[in-house]
Design a protein around this motif. Sequence first.
Motif, PDB file in Angstrom:
ATOM      1  N   ILE A  65      69.130 -17.910  11.854  1.00 44.28           N
ATOM      2  CA  ILE A  65      67.709 -18.083  12.186  1.00 44.28           C
ATOM      3  C   ILE A  65      67.281 -17.023  13.210  1.00 44.28           C
ATOM      4  O   ILE A  65      66.245 -16.371  13.053  1.00 44.28           O
ATOM      5  CB  ILE A  65      67.437 -19.514  12.705  1.00 44.28           C
ATOM      6  N   ASN A  68      66.768 -13.634  11.697  1.00 42.13           N
ATOM      7  CA  ASN A  68      65.577 -13.480  10.844  1.00 42.13           C
ATOM      8  C   ASN A  68      64.270 -13.631  11.604  1.00 42.13           C
ATOM      9  O   ASN A  68      63.206 -13.501  11.015  1.00 42.13           O
ATOM     10  CB  ASN A  68      65.602 -14.545   9.733  1.00 42.13           C
ATOM     11  N   CYS A  69      64.350 -13.949  12.888  1.00 42.07           N
ATOM     12  CA  CYS A  69      63.134 -14.321  13.628  1.00 42.07           C
ATOM     13  C   CYS A  69      62.632 -13.171  14.516  1.00 42.07           C
ATOM     14  O   CYS A  69      63.317 -12.785  15.469  1.00 42.07           O
ATOM     15  CB  CYS A  69      63.420 -15.554  14.493  1.00 42.07           C
ATOM     16  N   ARG A  75      63.168 -16.938  19.870  1.00 37.83           N
ATOM     17  CA  ARG A  75      64.585 -16.579  20.022  1.00 37.83           C
ATOM     18  C   ARG A  75      65.113 -16.980  21.396  1.00 37.83           C
ATOM     19  O   ARG A  75      66.235 -17.471  21.526  1.00 37.83           O
ATOM     20  CB  ARG A  75      64.791 -15.069  19.819  1.00 37.83           C
ATOM     21  N   TRP A 142      62.288 -17.724   8.324  1.00 35.35           N
ATOM     22  CA  TRP A 142      62.895 -18.396   9.489  1.00 35.35           C
ATOM     23  C   TRP A 142      62.178 -19.707   9.821  1.00 35.35           C
ATOM     24  O   TRP A 142      62.806 -20.659  10.273  1.00 35.35           O
ATOM     25  CB  TRP A 142      62.958 -17.456  10.698  1.00 35.35           C
TER      26      TRP A 142
END
Length: 253
Positions: A65, A68-69, A75, A142
């Motif tokens: 995740i 992809n974020c 994050r 995400w």
Amino acid sequence: MSTPGLAWSREEFEARLRERGRSYHIHHPFNLMLNRGRASPEQVRGWVANRFLYQVAIPIKDAAILANCPDRDVRRSWIQRILDHDGFEIGGINDPGGIEAWLRLGEATGLSREEILDERHAIPAVRFAVDHYVHFARRAPWQEAVCSSLTELFAPEIHKQRLATWPEHYPWIARDGLQYFRNRVSQARRDVEQGLEVTLSWFTTRAQQQRALDVLQMKLDILWAMNDAMALRYGVDPQSAAEGLARAPQEAA
Ligand SMILES: O=C(O)c1cc(C(=O)O)c2c(n1)C(=O)C(=O)c1cc(C(=O)O)[nH]c1-2
């Protein structure tokens, strides 16, 4: 009744997500057996050894995740989940983390660390179910992967059940072994706040909200399928099987 096609309000969307708790694995016969004290030591150990596959997959899924974020704020907070499970040693603080706590749970049930780590008890269908979760997080947008973590909405209750019933029913499990469940009650609540905020903010059209519900259902099905596989391998007592039948997930969906 809502008008078809119109987006649900945040409150109604959240209520529809929470409604899916009806097909959470807390209602699965194998879980009913575990938490109502009807499981044998072999069934408890089989569950702990197989759930270990899920435990080790979670931080890998969370790393997917993060990868992809593009949103730095997301994050910054999501990274906490990896620390929760893998543990950390930073600035003199050493937290062994959730995977280590799970290994200690395993030892408290009489499994050796080695037999948990080498996954010799892994049931193929449990492995497939867990792998699907990780692959989904790698490939999906995400925001959908975040949404798939929302089964955690229902997790504090299942951890609390274990803390309330296991010491009485399974006095042969050392109490210290249950620390994992204690830690997760508060960690899951915090995770849910974050996961819900992302989901309620990003899935805003009716079609997107419906997609979020489908994603959550997929994750509920992963957990349900893991329990099906364990029930087939280790068995379920007739009473738990009968009580679970009243709540088959397809009726609840
Ligand atoms: O014991 C359980 O029944 C249970 C369920 C779930 C869940 O609902 O996905 C999680 C956990 N435990 C758990 O301990 C945990 O750390 C966790 C992380 C996640 C996730 O999807 O990111 N689910 C869960």
